[in-house]
Design a protein around this motif. Structure first.
Motif, PDB file in Angstrom:
ATOM      1  N   GLY A 156     -13.267 -27.746   4.346  1.00 32.82           N
ATOM      2  CA  GLY A 156     -12.351 -28.817   4.705  1.00 32.82           C
ATOM      3  C   GLY A 156     -12.818 -30.206   4.303  1.00 32.82           C
ATOM      4  O   GLY A 156     -11.999 -31.117   4.164  1.00 32.82           O
ATOM      5  N   PHE A 166      -6.771 -21.642   8.875  1.00 32.44           N
ATOM      6  CA  PHE A 166      -7.729 -22.699   9.193  1.00 32.44           C
ATOM      7  C   PHE A 166      -8.654 -22.255  10.318  1.00 32.44           C
ATOM      8  O   PHE A 166      -8.212 -21.654  11.299  1.00 32.44           O
ATOM      9  CB  PHE A 166      -6.977 -23.962   9.612  1.00 32.44           C
ATOM     10  CG  PHE A 166      -7.892 -25.043  10.119  1.00 32.44           C
ATOM     11  CD1 PHE A 166      -8.693 -25.759   9.234  1.00 32.44           C
ATOM     12  CD2 PHE A 166      -7.967 -25.332  11.473  1.00 32.44           C
ATOM     13  CE1 PHE A 166      -9.544 -26.755   9.698  1.00 32.44           C
ATOM     14  CE2 PHE A 166      -8.809 -26.329  11.944  1.00 32.44           C
ATOM     15  CZ  PHE A 166      -9.598 -27.034  11.058  1.00 32.44           C
ATOM     16  N   PHE A 167      -9.949 -22.574  10.157  1.00 32.73           N
ATOM     17  CA  PHE A 167     -10.953 -22.281  11.170  1.00 32.73           C
ATOM     18  C   PHE A 167     -11.815 -23.523  11.390  1.00 32.73           C
ATOM     19  O   PHE A 167     -12.440 -24.007  10.446  1.00 32.73           O
ATOM     20  CB  PHE A 167     -11.834 -21.109  10.735  1.00 32.73           C
ATOM     21  CG  PHE A 167     -11.046 -19.855  10.506  1.00 32.73           C
ATOM     22  CD1 PHE A 167     -10.706 -19.032  11.570  1.00 32.73           C
ATOM     23  CD2 PHE A 167     -10.613 -19.515   9.234  1.00 32.73           C
ATOM     24  CE1 PHE A 167      -9.954 -17.886  11.363  1.00 32.73           C
ATOM     25  CE2 PHE A 167      -9.863 -18.367   9.017  1.00 32.73           C
ATOM     26  CZ  PHE A 167      -9.534 -17.552  10.091  1.00 32.73           C
ATOM     27  N   PRO A 168     -11.838 -24.051  12.610  1.00 33.38           N
ATOM     28  CA  PRO A 168     -12.651 -25.244  12.873  1.00 33.38           C
ATOM     29  C   PRO A 168     -14.142 -24.964  12.708  1.00 33.38           C
ATOM     30  O   PRO A 168     -14.585 -23.812  12.801  1.00 33.38           O
ATOM     31  CB  PRO A 168     -12.337 -25.599  14.326  1.00 33.38           C
ATOM     32  CG  PRO A 168     -11.218 -24.726  14.758  1.00 33.38           C
ATOM     33  CD  PRO A 168     -11.102 -23.606  13.773  1.00 33.38           C
ATOM     34  N   LYS A 169     -14.903 -26.020  12.493  1.00 29.22           N
ATOM     35  CA  LYS A 169     -16.355 -25.945  12.386  1.00 29.22           C
ATOM     36  C   LYS A 169     -16.920 -25.141  13.559  1.00 29.22           C
ATOM     37  O   LYS A 169     -16.438 -25.256  14.678  1.00 29.22           O
ATOM     38  CB  LYS A 169     -16.933 -27.369  12.383  1.00 29.22           C
ATOM     39  CG  LYS A 169     -18.425 -27.437  12.278  1.00 29.22           C
ATOM     40  CD  LYS A 169     -18.893 -28.873  12.296  1.00 29.22           C
ATOM     41  CE  LYS A 169     -20.414 -28.923  12.247  1.00 29.22           C
ATOM     42  NZ  LYS A 169     -20.890 -30.298  12.229  1.00 29.22           N
ATOM     43  N   GLU A 170     -17.925 -24.313  13.246  1.00 27.26           N
ATOM     44  CA  GLU A 170     -18.636 -23.464  14.220  1.00 27.26           C
ATOM     45  C   GLU A 170     -17.887 -22.194  14.606  1.00 27.26           C
ATOM     46  O   GLU A 170     -18.345 -21.437  15.457  1.00 27.26           O
ATOM     47  CB  GLU A 170     -19.022 -24.241  15.485  1.00 27.26           C
ATOM     48  CG  GLU A 170     -20.003 -25.369  15.241  1.00 27.26           C
ATOM     49  CD  GLU A 170     -21.366 -24.876  14.736  1.00 27.26           C
ATOM     50  OE1 GLU A 170     -21.866 -23.827  15.193  1.00 27.26           O
ATOM     51  OE2 GLU A 170     -21.927 -25.556  13.851  1.00 27.26           O
ATOM     52  N   THR A 171     -16.727 -21.928  13.981  1.00 26.01           N
ATOM     53  CA  THR A 171     -16.003 -20.694  14.262  1.00 26.01           C
ATOM     54  C   THR A 171     -16.806 -19.508  13.724  1.00 26.01           C
ATOM     55  O   THR A 171     -17.361 -19.562  12.632  1.00 26.01           O
ATOM     56  CB  THR A 171     -14.608 -20.706  13.593  1.00 26.01           C
ATOM     57  OG1 THR A 171     -13.866 -21.815  14.084  1.00 26.01           O
ATOM     58  CG2 THR A 171     -13.846 -19.415  13.860  1.00 26.01           C
ATOM     59  N   ARG A 207     -21.225 -18.407  11.056  1.00 27.98           N
ATOM     60  CA  ARG A 207     -20.526 -19.513  11.716  1.00 27.98           C
ATOM     61  C   ARG A 207     -20.198 -20.561  10.658  1.00 27.98           C
ATOM     62  O   ARG A 207     -21.031 -20.897   9.827  1.00 27.98           O
ATOM     63  CB  ARG A 207     -21.393 -20.132  12.800  1.00 27.98           C
ATOM     64  CG  ARG A 207     -21.529 -19.244  14.007  1.00 27.98           C
ATOM     65  CD  ARG A 207     -22.029 -20.022  15.209  1.00 27.98           C
ATOM     66  NE  ARG A 207     -22.220 -19.142  16.329  1.00 27.98           N
ATOM     67  CZ  ARG A 207     -21.265 -18.786  17.180  1.00 27.98           C
ATOM     68  NH1 ARG A 207     -20.051 -19.252  17.033  1.00 27.98           N
ATOM     69  NH2 ARG A 207     -21.522 -17.980  18.176  1.00 27.98           N
ATOM     70  N   THR A 208     -18.990 -21.074  10.703  1.00 27.89           N
ATOM     71  CA  THR A 208     -18.585 -22.064   9.708  1.00 27.89           C
ATOM     72  C   THR A 208     -19.421 -23.332   9.871  1.00 27.89           C
ATOM     73  O   THR A 208     -19.667 -23.783  10.984  1.00 27.89           O
ATOM     74  CB  THR A 208     -17.080 -22.387   9.821  1.00 27.89           C
ATOM     75  OG1 THR A 208     -16.810 -22.941  11.095  1.00 27.89           O
ATOM     76  CG2 THR A 208     -16.228 -21.145   9.605  1.00 27.89           C
ATOM     77  N   ALA A 220     -18.588 -26.210   8.530  1.00 30.76           N
ATOM     78  CA  ALA A 220     -17.621 -27.314   8.557  1.00 30.76           C
ATOM     79  C   ALA A 220     -16.253 -26.671   8.753  1.00 30.76           C
ATOM     80  O   ALA A 220     -16.134 -25.441   8.761  1.00 30.76           O
ATOM     81  CB  ALA A 220     -17.670 -28.085   7.241  1.00 30.76           C
ATOM     82  N   ASP A 221     -15.223 -27.485   8.925  1.00 33.99           N
ATOM     83  CA  ASP A 221     -13.877 -26.926   8.965  1.00 33.99           C
ATOM     84  C   ASP A 221     -13.690 -26.073   7.720  1.00 33.99           C
ATOM     85  O   ASP A 221     -14.147 -26.430   6.621  1.00 33.99           O
ATOM     86  CB  ASP A 221     -12.824 -28.033   8.983  1.00 33.99           C
ATOM     87  CG  ASP A 221     -12.757 -28.758  10.326  1.00 33.99           C
ATOM     88  OD1 ASP A 221     -13.400 -28.309  11.305  1.00 33.99           O
ATOM     89  OD2 ASP A 221     -12.059 -29.783  10.395  1.00 33.99           O
ATOM     90  N   TYR A 229     -11.051 -23.343   5.427  1.00 31.57           N
ATOM     91  CA  TYR A 229      -9.769 -22.735   5.112  1.00 31.57           C
ATOM     92  C   TYR A 229     -10.060 -21.466   4.325  1.00 31.57           C
ATOM     93  O   TYR A 229     -10.913 -21.468   3.436  1.00 31.57           O
ATOM     94  CB  TYR A 229      -8.914 -23.675   4.255  1.00 31.57           C
ATOM     95  CG  TYR A 229      -8.556 -24.961   4.957  1.00 31.57           C
ATOM     96  CD1 TYR A 229      -7.328 -25.089   5.601  1.00 31.57           C
ATOM     97  CD2 TYR A 229      -9.430 -26.041   4.980  1.00 31.57           C
ATOM     98  CE1 TYR A 229      -6.988 -26.273   6.251  1.00 31.57           C
ATOM     99  CE2 TYR A 229      -9.096 -27.220   5.623  1.00 31.57           C
ATOM    100  CZ  TYR A 229      -7.886 -27.338   6.252  1.00 31.57           C
ATOM    101  OH  TYR A 229      -7.558 -28.497   6.898  1.00 31.57           O
TER     102      TYR A 229
END
Length: 178
Positions: A95, A134-139, A150-151, A153-154, A156
């Motif tokens: 993102g 979309f997956f926010p940071k740390e998803t 774990r992501t 950052a944000d 996609y």
């Protein structure tokens, strides 16, 4: 989708570039050596297919512009894998790059065992955000083999099956000329 064998000179060129330049300078989710090498190999191979000059690293961040073709700003996104590509595999888009002035994204997968680059497909910027999840940071994101990460950052994700499909470089060039 179509496959391209990566010539050893492209791999050597990219390794030499990384000896001189660190291409991860966002401060977040910059990519380690292997991730940067994978991205450079994909970018350089696609630039070669489009008869474009290869990246030199002399100008720092490219801000989402790997090259221009048909008056479009093109960004090549490459993920490393150890298996052949499947339709349900996803491509990640960080993102932090969503505000770059990119027109088209070309998504590739590099099989690190065989040095085969699969050009998975392409999308316009508008299509990218219409077709991604979309997956926010740390998803926590799970892979098909049960492992997860774990992501950073944000994030996609877009499935290969949701990309505009082409079967050759000529088909891709024709599609981008429209």
């Amino acid at each position: 989708m179509f496959d391209i064998k990566i010539p050893s000179e492209i791999i050597l060129y990219c390794k030499n570039l990384l000896r001189k330049h660190n291409f991860g300078n966002r401060g977040v989710a910059d990519g380690n050596y292997e991730e940067q090498l994978t991205g450079l190999i994909g970018q350089c191979m696609v630039q070669k297919l489009f008869d474009q000059p290869l990246i030199t690293g002399a100008h720092g961040s490219d801000q989402g512009e790997d090259f221009r073709f048909a008056n479009k700003v093109i960004d090549v996104k490459t993920m490393g894998r150890t298996t052949a590509v499947r339709d349900y595999y996803v491509n990640n888009f960080i993102g932090l790059q969503k505000d770059f002035q990119t027109d088209v994204y070309i998504f590739c997968s590099l099989n690190k065992k065989t040095n085969i680059l699969t050009l998975c497909g392409w999308v316009t910027k508008k299509q990218l955000f219409e077709r991604t999840q979309f997956f926010p940071k740390e998803t926590k994101r799970y892979r098909s083999d049960g492992t997860f990460f774990r992501t950073k950052a944000d994030l996609y994700e877009i499935k290969n099956s949701d990309l505009n499909q082409v079967n050759s470089i000529d088909e891709l060039k024709s599609a981008l000329l429209k």
